[in-house]
Design a protein around this motif. Structure first.
Motif, PDB file in Angstrom:
ATOM      1  N   LYS A  51       0.832  -1.207   0.000  1.00 56.32           N
ATOM      2  CA  LYS A  51       0.000   0.000   0.000  1.00 56.32           C
ATOM      3  C   LYS A  51       0.869   1.260   0.000  1.00 56.32           C
ATOM      4  O   LYS A  51       0.584   2.221  -0.722  1.00 56.32           O
ATOM      5  N   LYS A  52       1.912   1.257   0.793  1.00 53.63           N
ATOM      6  CA  LYS A  52       2.823   2.401   0.849  1.00 53.63           C
ATOM      7  C   LYS A  52       3.439   2.664  -0.529  1.00 53.63           C
ATOM      8  O   LYS A  52       3.496   3.811  -0.993  1.00 53.63           O
ATOM      9  N   GLN A  53       3.889   1.599  -1.193  1.00 54.44           N
ATOM     10  CA  GLN A  53       4.482   1.745  -2.515  1.00 54.44           C
ATOM     11  C   GLN A  53       3.455   2.231  -3.532  1.00 54.44           C
ATOM     12  O   GLN A  53       3.761   3.087  -4.379  1.00 54.44           O
ATOM     13  N   LEU A  54       2.230   1.705  -3.423  1.00 52.53           N
ATOM     14  CA  LEU A  54       1.162   2.124  -4.334  1.00 52.53           C
ATOM     15  C   LEU A  54       0.848   3.602  -4.160  1.00 52.53           C
ATOM     16  O   LEU A  54       0.762   4.345  -5.145  1.00 52.53           O
ATOM     17  N   PHE A  55       0.697   4.053  -2.920  1.00 56.50           N
ATOM     18  CA  PHE A  55       0.363   5.452  -2.679  1.00 56.50           C
ATOM     19  C   PHE A  55       1.492   6.383  -3.121  1.00 56.50           C
ATOM     20  O   PHE A  55       1.236   7.487  -3.599  1.00 56.50           O
ATOM     21  N   GLU A  56       2.717   5.951  -2.958  1.00 56.81           N
ATOM     22  CA  GLU A  56       3.847   6.750  -3.428  1.00 56.81           C
ATOM     23  C   GLU A  56       3.768   6.952  -4.938  1.00 56.81           C
ATOM     24  O   GLU A  56       4.003   8.060  -5.440  1.00 56.81           O
ATOM     25  N   GLU A  71       0.875   9.278  -5.789  1.00 54.64           N
ATOM     26  CA  GLU A  71       1.289  10.657  -5.515  1.00 54.64           C
ATOM     27  C   GLU A  71       2.118  11.199  -6.676  1.00 54.64           C
ATOM     28  O   GLU A  71       1.913  12.326  -7.129  1.00 54.64           O
ATOM     29  N   GLN A  72       3.047  10.396  -7.154  1.00 59.81           N
ATOM     30  CA  GLN A  72       3.913  10.813  -8.255  1.00 59.81           C
ATOM     31  C   GLN A  72       3.108  11.108  -9.520  1.00 59.81           C
ATOM     32  O   GLN A  72       3.408  12.036 -10.257  1.00 59.81           O
ATOM     33  N   GLU A  73       2.071  10.312  -9.750  1.00 63.00           N
ATOM     34  CA  GLU A  73       1.278  10.467 -10.973  1.00 63.00           C
ATOM     35  C   GLU A  73       0.029  11.325 -10.756  1.00 63.00           C
ATOM     36  O   GLU A  73      -0.828  11.421 -11.630  1.00 63.00           O
ATOM     37  N   PHE A 114     -10.288   5.381  -5.808  1.00 61.60           N
ATOM     38  CA  PHE A 114      -9.380   6.288  -6.537  1.00 61.60           C
ATOM     39  C   PHE A 114     -10.120   6.920  -7.711  1.00 61.60           C
ATOM     40  O   PHE A 114     -11.255   6.557  -8.033  1.00 61.60           O
ATOM     41  N   ASP A 115      -9.467   7.865  -8.352  1.00 61.57           N
ATOM     42  CA  ASP A 115     -10.024   8.580  -9.494  1.00 61.57           C
ATOM     43  C   ASP A 115     -10.183   7.629 -10.677  1.00 61.57           C
ATOM     44  O   ASP A 115      -9.202   7.191 -11.268  1.00 61.57           O
ATOM     45  N   ASN A 139      -0.310  14.825  -0.739  1.00 61.23           N
ATOM     46  CA  ASN A 139      -0.871  15.738  -1.730  1.00 61.23           C
ATOM     47  C   ASN A 139      -2.156  15.252  -2.383  1.00 61.23           C
ATOM     48  O   ASN A 139      -2.951  16.065  -2.860  1.00 61.23           O
ATOM     49  N   PHE A 140      -2.369  13.934  -2.426  1.00 58.09           N
ATOM     50  CA  PHE A 140      -3.512  13.413  -3.172  1.00 58.09           C
ATOM     51  C   PHE A 140      -4.367  12.412  -2.384  1.00 58.09           C
ATOM     52  O   PHE A 140      -5.270  11.807  -2.936  1.00 58.09           O
ATOM     53  N   GLY A 141      -4.083  12.246  -1.113  1.00 55.10           N
ATOM     54  CA  GLY A 141      -4.861  11.333  -0.282  1.00 55.10           C
ATOM     55  C   GLY A 141      -6.049  12.034   0.362  1.00 55.10           C
ATOM     56  O   GLY A 141      -5.987  13.216   0.704  1.00 55.10           O
TER      57      GLY A 141
END
Length: 374
Positions: free
Chosen positions: A84-89, A92-94, A125-126, A197-199
């Motif tokens: 989950k941490k890797q996914l959210f990172e 965030e980047q995208e 998610f979007d 920024n996006f959560g």
């Protein structure tokens, strides 16, 4: 396990789960002589083996199979937290907004890691970026098991990670219309996280309302078990004095689940709290203890008949709904036939053929349940 043995075991599961979330050590006099194998089976039916193990351990009682279940839960959640941490990172980047859902949030309210057992992590998610998220998941080592159908995509990663990536909270073709419409414009209910920024997240009242709406979905279909009831108790134990109850009442009325919310909350607080069950509590509990975590097929059929008016009329309407699919369902599940509508009669006979061959057992079971419904 006989019904008498199951009831004894499930009562112990309820008692031990309550001890765990209330921070009390079980009274050995109340649990001595328990058949731990029956206890484990009853707890497993409701996805509560880890928390039962935890409670027994506080009383100095060890059971290897329960311990293994607890450790498996801890390992699974730990692995999925890393993913989950890797996914959210990456999201965030995208620049893709996201929000954890259901047990992914509620598990943090339990007293220790792994006590709220998880089958998967749910993330909203979007939906405009569904293909981008699929690329991210594949890049992170997941396989895509289900994409572009219904309201969530499914991703698996060995050995234990299972993510459901939601494009919507509810599915228009399958869920209660009031609930779907209420959550269609979801961004109006979301609050921006402070540490990214996006959560996003729900305010506490809206989190509770969503959890209740989701539980109602299962309760009114195949049924739902004790784990979701314990989630309700844990939530109220943490936030009871801080909640706007008038807002909750008004919004659940809009959703058409006000009565369910009140009864469900009553049962949770009485069952794991003061223990004084009302007649209505006992009726709901009776349904839940035999539903298990994900409900039963028999409940699903019986509730489907009830929704169509009950009796012979309800049975006929239920069968009609199963035989003649609405176009929206065809579009989601059989896109080829939706595109070539002239072939819809072929789809009808194809599904009939599957019902009497591949799904023969389920068809016979359905017909038997329908026959037994008065």
């Amino acid at each position: 396990m006989t019904e008498e043995e199951y009831r004894k075991a499930i009562n112990a599961v309820i008692y031990l789960s309550g001890c765990a979330v209330n921070g009390t050590i079980p009274d050995k006099k109340l649990i001595e002589g328990l058949d731990t194998e029956q206890l484990r089976k009853a707890a497993n039916k409701h996805f509560l083996t880890a928390i039962v193990c935890y409670a027994l351990e506080t009383a100095g009682i060890q059971d290897n199979k329960l311990y293994q279940a607890k450790m498996k839960s801890i390992r699974k959640i730990s692995a999925m937290e890393i993913d989950k941490k890797q996914l959210f990172e990456r999201m965030e980047q995208e620049k893709i907004w996201y929000m954890p859902l259901k047990g992914t949030v509620i598990k943090e309210m339990y007293p220790s890691l792994g006590l709220r057992q998880m089958s998967d992590f749910d993330i909203l998610f979007d939906k405009e970026y569904a293909e981008n998220v699929r690329d991210i998941m594949l890049d992170l080592g997941f396989t895509c098991e289900h994409f572009g159908k219904g309201n969530h995509d499914v991703y698996l990663k060995q050995p234990v990670s299972n993510f459901e990536m939601h494009t919507e909270l509810f599915f228009k073709e399958a869920d209660k219309a009031e609930i779907y419409e209420y959550y269609k414009d979801i961004k109006r209910l979301l609050i921006k996280d402070d540490d990214n920024n996006f959560g996003y997240h729900f305010r506490n009242e809206d989190l509770y309302i969503y959890l209740t709406a989701h539980e109602y979905k299962h309760y009114s279909d195949g049924g739902t078990g004790l784990r979701s009831l314990l989630d309700t108790y844990v939530f109220w134990q943490k936030y009871a004095g801080q909640l706007d109850k008038e807002y909750i009442s008004a919004e659940t009325k809009k959703l058409g689940i006000s009565d369910f919310e009140q009864q469900n909350c009553s049962l949770a607080l009485h069952l794991f709290g003061d223990g004084e069950l009302t007649k209505q509590d006992r009726q709901m509990l009776e349904y839940m203890i035999y539903s298990g975590t994900y409900g039963t097929f028999q409940n699903s059929v019986e509730n489907g008949v009830k929704k169509n008016g009950g009796g012979k009329k309800g049975k006929m309407a239920y069968v009609k709904d199963k035989l003649f699919l609405p176009l929206d369902i065809v579009k989601e599940n059989y896109p080829f036939y939706y595109k070539h509508k002239a072939l819809l009669p072929v789809l009808f006979f194809y599904r009939i053929g599957k019902a009497v061959t591949v799904r023969k057992g389920q068809t016979k079971k359905t017909l038997k349940i329908l026959k037994d419904i008065k």
